[in-house]
Write a protein that holds these residues in place. Sequence first.
Motif, mmCIF file in Angstrom:
data_model
loop_
_atom_site.group_PDB
_atom_site.id
_atom_site.type_symbol
_atom_site.label_atom_id
_atom_site.label_comp_id
_atom_site.label_asym_id
_atom_site.label_seq_id
_atom_site.Cartn_x
_atom_site.Cartn_y
_atom_site.Cartn_z
ATOM 1 N N ALA A 55 3.585 8.366 -15.316
ATOM 2 C CA ALA A 55 2.909 9.613 -15.648
ATOM 3 C C ALA A 55 1.441 9.636 -15.216
ATOM 4 O O ALA A 55 0.830 10.683 -15.177
ATOM 5 N N GLY A 56 0.858 8.499 -14.870
ATOM 6 C CA GLY A 56 -0.544 8.457 -14.475
ATOM 7 C C GLY A 56 -0.778 8.953 -13.062
ATOM 8 O O GLY A 56 0.102 9.516 -12.424
ATOM 9 N N ASP A 57 -1.986 8.702 -12.567
ATOM 10 C CA ASP A 57 -2.365 9.174 -11.247
ATOM 11 C C ASP A 57 -1.955 8.240 -10.118
ATOM 12 O O ASP A 57 -2.033 8.611 -8.954
ATOM 13 N N ASP A 58 -1.556 7.013 -10.429
ATOM 14 C CA ASP A 58 -1.195 6.067 -9.381
ATOM 15 C C ASP A 58 0.104 6.498 -8.703
ATOM 16 O O ASP A 58 1.086 6.810 -9.377
ATOM 17 N N PRO A 59 0.105 6.510 -7.355
ATOM 18 C CA PRO A 59 1.337 6.899 -6.662
ATOM 19 C C PRO A 59 2.384 5.799 -6.717
ATOM 20 O O PRO A 59 2.058 4.621 -6.863
ATOM 21 N N ALA A 60 3.630 6.195 -6.617
ATOM 22 C CA ALA A 60 4.728 5.238 -6.469
ATOM 23 C C ALA A 60 4.826 4.916 -4.984
ATOM 24 O O ALA A 60 4.779 5.806 -4.151
ATOM 25 N N VAL A 61 4.942 3.634 -4.638
ATOM 26 C CA VAL A 61 4.938 3.229 -3.230
ATOM 27 C C VAL A 61 6.138 2.345 -2.931
ATOM 28 O O VAL A 61 6.464 1.448 -3.700
ATOM 29 N N LYS A 62 6.785 2.617 -1.807
ATOM 30 C CA LYS A 62 7.839 1.748 -1.291
ATOM 31 C C LYS A 62 7.644 1.619 0.206
ATOM 32 O O LYS A 62 7.094 2.509 0.852
ATOM 33 N N VAL A 63 8.125 0.513 0.738
ATOM 34 C CA VAL A 63 8.058 0.291 2.183
ATOM 35 C C VAL A 63 9.477 0.347 2.732
ATOM 36 O O VAL A 63 10.397 -0.268 2.185
ATOM 37 N N PHE A 64 9.641 1.113 3.795
ATOM 38 C CA PHE A 64 10.927 1.248 4.466
ATOM 39 C C PHE A 64 10.847 0.502 5.782
ATOM 40 O O PHE A 64 9.981 0.780 6.608
ATOM 41 N N LYS A 65 11.723 -0.484 5.966
ATOM 42 C CA LYS A 65 11.765 -1.248 7.212
ATOM 43 C C LYS A 65 12.639 -0.483 8.194
ATOM 44 O O LYS A 65 13.861 -0.460 8.075
ATOM 45 N N ALA A 66 11.995 0.146 9.160
ATOM 46 C CA ALA A 66 12.709 0.976 10.124
ATOM 47 C C ALA A 66 13.340 0.149 11.234
ATOM 48 O O ALA A 66 14.404 0.484 11.735
ATOM 49 N N SER A 67 12.679 -0.897 11.621
ATOM 50 C CA SER A 67 13.186 -1.783 12.660
ATOM 51 C C SER A 67 12.507 -3.137 12.491
ATOM 52 O O SER A 67 11.710 -3.330 11.570
ATOM 53 N N LYS A 68 12.803 -4.038 13.402
ATOM 54 C CA LYS A 68 12.233 -5.384 13.317
ATOM 55 C C LYS A 68 10.700 -5.362 13.278
ATOM 56 O O LYS A 68 10.080 -6.143 12.578
ATOM 57 N N ASP A 69 10.118 -4.401 13.988
ATOM 58 C CA ASP A 69 8.666 -4.358 14.115
ATOM 59 C C ASP A 69 8.008 -3.135 13.479
ATOM 60 O O ASP A 69 6.795 -2.992 13.563
ATOM 61 N N ALA A 70 8.776 -2.240 12.892
ATOM 62 C CA ALA A 70 8.185 -1.000 12.375
ATOM 63 C C ALA A 70 8.501 -0.809 10.894
ATOM 64 O O ALA A 70 9.657 -0.892 10.477
ATOM 65 N N TYR A 71 7.469 -0.526 10.141
ATOM 66 C CA TYR A 71 7.580 -0.270 8.708
ATOM 67 C C TYR A 71 6.900 1.057 8.393
ATOM 68 O O TYR A 71 5.915 1.425 9.028
ATOM 69 N N TYR A 72 7.423 1.760 7.401
ATOM 70 C CA TYR A 72 6.806 2.985 6.911
ATOM 71 C C TYR A 72 6.471 2.802 5.439
ATOM 72 O O TYR A 72 7.306 2.348 4.658
#
Length: 104
Positions: A55-72
Amino acid sequence: EGLMVRFLDVASDSRCPIDVQCVWAGEAEVKLGLQLATGPDPEGISTEMSLIKGAGDDPAVKVFKASKDAYYSIKLIRLDPYPRSNTTKESRDYTITLSVSKAS
């Protein structure tokens, strides 16, 4: 290669209603559809991801591994509207604010 993000659903929303005092602030979980276009293939790779925001102001964050060398990095900044007592919402009533950035 590009990433398409689609808002699928609000899986749960237990955030304390704005017009109530609660002991626990609660949290909300949203489901996203991610589709990675790889080269000329418009279908690419697709998957689903859940983000849980307190409920606070901090965003929820996740990392998506798109490929061997690319992350979002995908951040759930806001989920609106905030709950009110004695009202219910369906997924179509919500809007989300996301921040998506690519990191290699």
